[in-house]
Design an enzyme around this catalytic site. Structure first.
Site, PDB file in Angstrom:
ATOM      1  N   HIS A  71       0.817  -1.219   0.000  1.00  0.00           N
ATOM      2  CA  HIS A  71       0.000   0.000   0.000  1.00  0.00           C
ATOM      3  C   HIS A  71       0.852   1.271   0.000  1.00  0.00           C
ATOM      4  O   HIS A  71       1.948   1.316   0.556  1.00  0.00           O
ATOM      5  CB  HIS A  71      -0.982   0.008   1.177  1.00  0.00           C
ATOM      6  CG  HIS A  71      -0.360   0.143   2.536  1.00  0.00           C
ATOM      7  ND1 HIS A  71      -0.168   1.365   3.137  1.00  0.00           N
ATOM      8  CD2 HIS A  71       0.074  -0.782   3.424  1.00  0.00           C
ATOM      9  CE1 HIS A  71       0.368   1.187   4.327  1.00  0.00           C
ATOM     10  NE2 HIS A  71       0.530  -0.109   4.532  1.00  0.00           N
ATOM     11  N   ASP A 188       6.495   2.425   5.829  1.00  0.00           N
ATOM     12  CA  ASP A 188       5.244   1.659   5.890  1.00  0.00           C
ATOM     13  C   ASP A 188       4.242   2.366   4.981  1.00  0.00           C
ATOM     14  O   ASP A 188       3.689   3.392   5.368  1.00  0.00           O
ATOM     15  CB  ASP A 188       4.749   1.603   7.334  1.00  0.00           C
ATOM     16  CG  ASP A 188       3.353   1.015   7.471  1.00  0.00           C
ATOM     17  OD1 ASP A 188       2.924   0.287   6.570  1.00  0.00           O
ATOM     18  OD2 ASP A 188       2.690   1.323   8.475  1.00  0.00           O
ATOM     19  N   GLU A 222      -5.159   1.112   3.071  1.00  0.00           N
ATOM     20  CA  GLU A 222      -4.780   0.120   4.079  1.00  0.00           C
ATOM     21  C   GLU A 222      -4.745   0.694   5.483  1.00  0.00           C
ATOM     22  O   GLU A 222      -5.145   0.024   6.450  1.00  0.00           O
ATOM     23  CB  GLU A 222      -3.409  -0.478   3.727  1.00  0.00           C
ATOM     24  CG  GLU A 222      -3.049  -1.735   4.515  1.00  0.00           C
ATOM     25  CD  GLU A 222      -2.419  -1.462   5.868  1.00  0.00           C
ATOM     26  OE1 GLU A 222      -2.334  -2.405   6.685  1.00  0.00           O
ATOM     27  OE2 GLU A 222      -1.999  -0.302   6.123  1.00  0.00           O
ATOM     28  N   GLU A 223      -4.264   1.928   5.636  1.00  0.00           N
ATOM     29  CA  GLU A 223      -4.097   2.494   6.973  1.00  0.00           C
ATOM     30  C   GLU A 223      -5.423   2.686   7.712  1.00  0.00           C
ATOM     31  O   GLU A 223      -5.434   2.865   8.922  1.00  0.00           O
ATOM     32  CB  GLU A 223      -3.337   3.822   6.909  1.00  0.00           C
ATOM     33  CG  GLU A 223      -1.882   3.704   6.483  1.00  0.00           C
ATOM     34  CD  GLU A 223      -1.003   2.971   7.486  1.00  0.00           C
ATOM     35  OE1 GLU A 223      -1.501   2.602   8.567  1.00  0.00           O
ATOM     36  OE2 GLU A 223       0.179   2.757   7.179  1.00  0.00           O
ATOM     37  N   HIS A 323       5.240   3.745  12.388  1.00  0.00           N
ATOM     38  CA  HIS A 323       4.284   4.835  12.586  1.00  0.00           C
ATOM     39  C   HIS A 323       4.907   6.011  13.330  1.00  0.00           C
ATOM     40  O   HIS A 323       4.215   6.797  13.972  1.00  0.00           O
ATOM     41  CB  HIS A 323       3.020   4.347  13.308  1.00  0.00           C
ATOM     42  CG  HIS A 323       2.094   3.589  12.413  1.00  0.00           C
ATOM     43  ND1 HIS A 323       0.760   3.398  12.688  1.00  0.00           N
ATOM     44  CD2 HIS A 323       2.311   2.980  11.221  1.00  0.00           C
ATOM     45  CE1 HIS A 323       0.197   2.709  11.710  1.00  0.00           C
ATOM     46  NE2 HIS A 323       1.128   2.433  10.820  1.00  0.00           N
TER      47      HIS A 323
END
Length: 350
Positions: A71, A188, A222-223, A323
């Protein structure tokens, strides 16, 4: 054909990807970048209604398919409120903590596409004014954006064209070190995306025939939990999310190996597919770790929850300080790339 790693190109591709603002909900620019990267490869590409990019490569067997996803949507924020002092109150996009972005530079994008720079700060930042500067809670009420424009009240901020609902993205601060580390926000999952894009390019440029028709989804939600839970062809048997390995105390993942997930907060991943990844890593002398991520979900687990009858797995490079101020190493990217190359050319597990 023996695969030669394209590590340098993957690293530079990561640098380009993380530099494109793409908080969940505002990902068109980065999806278009991915499409342009693959342009001219005579490849089947289409956008789904969610805005993700779906690439399909025909294989020898078209009755059973594979699907891999990474993603490009990232953490970010939206303008929740324009405060009386002209600064901005934020609403989170994705699962991060305010302390992870305190002091970060950011970009506010208006509805018309105009951008302004700013800094995410506690309103009690100055130790010369606020006695509780160190102890005040990092929360929605105390965090604000100081805009780099001459504005002292809400009306002046609105005159800039800034409104509630405008997207706010975080400065990636990407750095490549001589020791092989990549430091940046949004590894990420743009690190995994870069790996998949380069593998797709290799397949097409070298004319590699895959054993099964294989779909690659560049996901963009996705998040917030549902990037890859749809647009899965009915022939799909195996579904693999390529996403970060979470590193921390008690974890086996590190920044130098490919992480193979056994279980996350959604439950165990398919045991047979997990063992298949481990066997492929051993056979190909790929450094790996098997791990459990306690507070984690992926597009593969979202697909399972959506009711798809698939075998699901999760692998990816180890990402330190996920994150927040993320970091990985070239060796983790290389090991992930090698395992994916071995996997897409291997037999199905069922």
């Amino acid at each position: 054909m023996k695969y030669t790693t394209h590590l340098k190109e993957i690293v530079m591709l990561i640098k380009e990807l993380v530099s494109i603002p793409s908080p969940t909900g505002n990902t068109n620019k980065v999806i278009e970048f991915c499409a342009q990267y693959l342009k001219g490869l005579n490849i089947e590409m289409k956008r789904n209604h969610k805005g993700g990019l779906l690439i399909t490569i025909p294989g020898k067997n078209n009755e059973k398919h594979r699907m891999l996803t990474a993603h490009v949507d990232t953490l970010g924020a939206m303008v929740k409120e324009i405060k009386p002092n002209g600064r901005l109150k934020l609403s989170m996009i994705g699962g991060f903590r305010w302390n992870a972005v305190e002091g970060e530079y950011c970009t506010i994008e208006t509805e018309t596409g105009h951008t302004y720079s700013g800094t995410i700060l506690m309103k009690q930042t100055s130790v010369h004014v606020y006695k509780d500067a160190g102890e005040a809670k990092r929360n929605d009420e105390n965090i604000e954006v100081r805009i780099d424009e001459k504005t002292t009240n809400a009306e002046e901020t609105r005159m800039l064209g800034i409104n509630v609902g405008d997207f706010v993205s975080f400065d990636p601060r990407v750095q490549l070190t001589a020791s092989g580390f990549i430091k940046s926000r949004h590894l990420d999952d743009k690190a995994s995306t870069a790996i998949l894009l380069r593998i797709i390019k290799w397949i097409q440029e070298e004319g590699i025939e895959l054993p099964y028709t294989t779909h690659f989804l560049i996901s963009n939600n996705e998040e917030i939990g549902y990037g890859g839970n749809s647009n899965i062809p009915t022939e799909t048997v195996e579904y693999v999310a390529v996403d970060m390995g979470a590193i921390g105390e008690g974890q086996s993942s590190d920044e130098y190996t490919v992480s193979i997930c056994a279980k996350d907060s959604s439950g165990p991943y398919h045991y047979g597919l997990r063992k298949h990844f481990v066997n492929l890593a051993r056979e190909n002398k790929i450094d790996y770790r098997v791990d459990i991520y306690p507070y984690y979900g992926s597009d593969a687990s979202a697909a399972i929850k959506a009711g798809h009858d698939i075998v699901h797995g999760l692998i990816g490079p180890g990402i330190e300080s996920s994150h927040a101020f993320e970091r990985t190493h070239e060796s983790s990217l290389m090991n992930t790339e090698k395992l994916l190359i071995a996997y897409i050319q291997s037999p199905l597990v069922i």
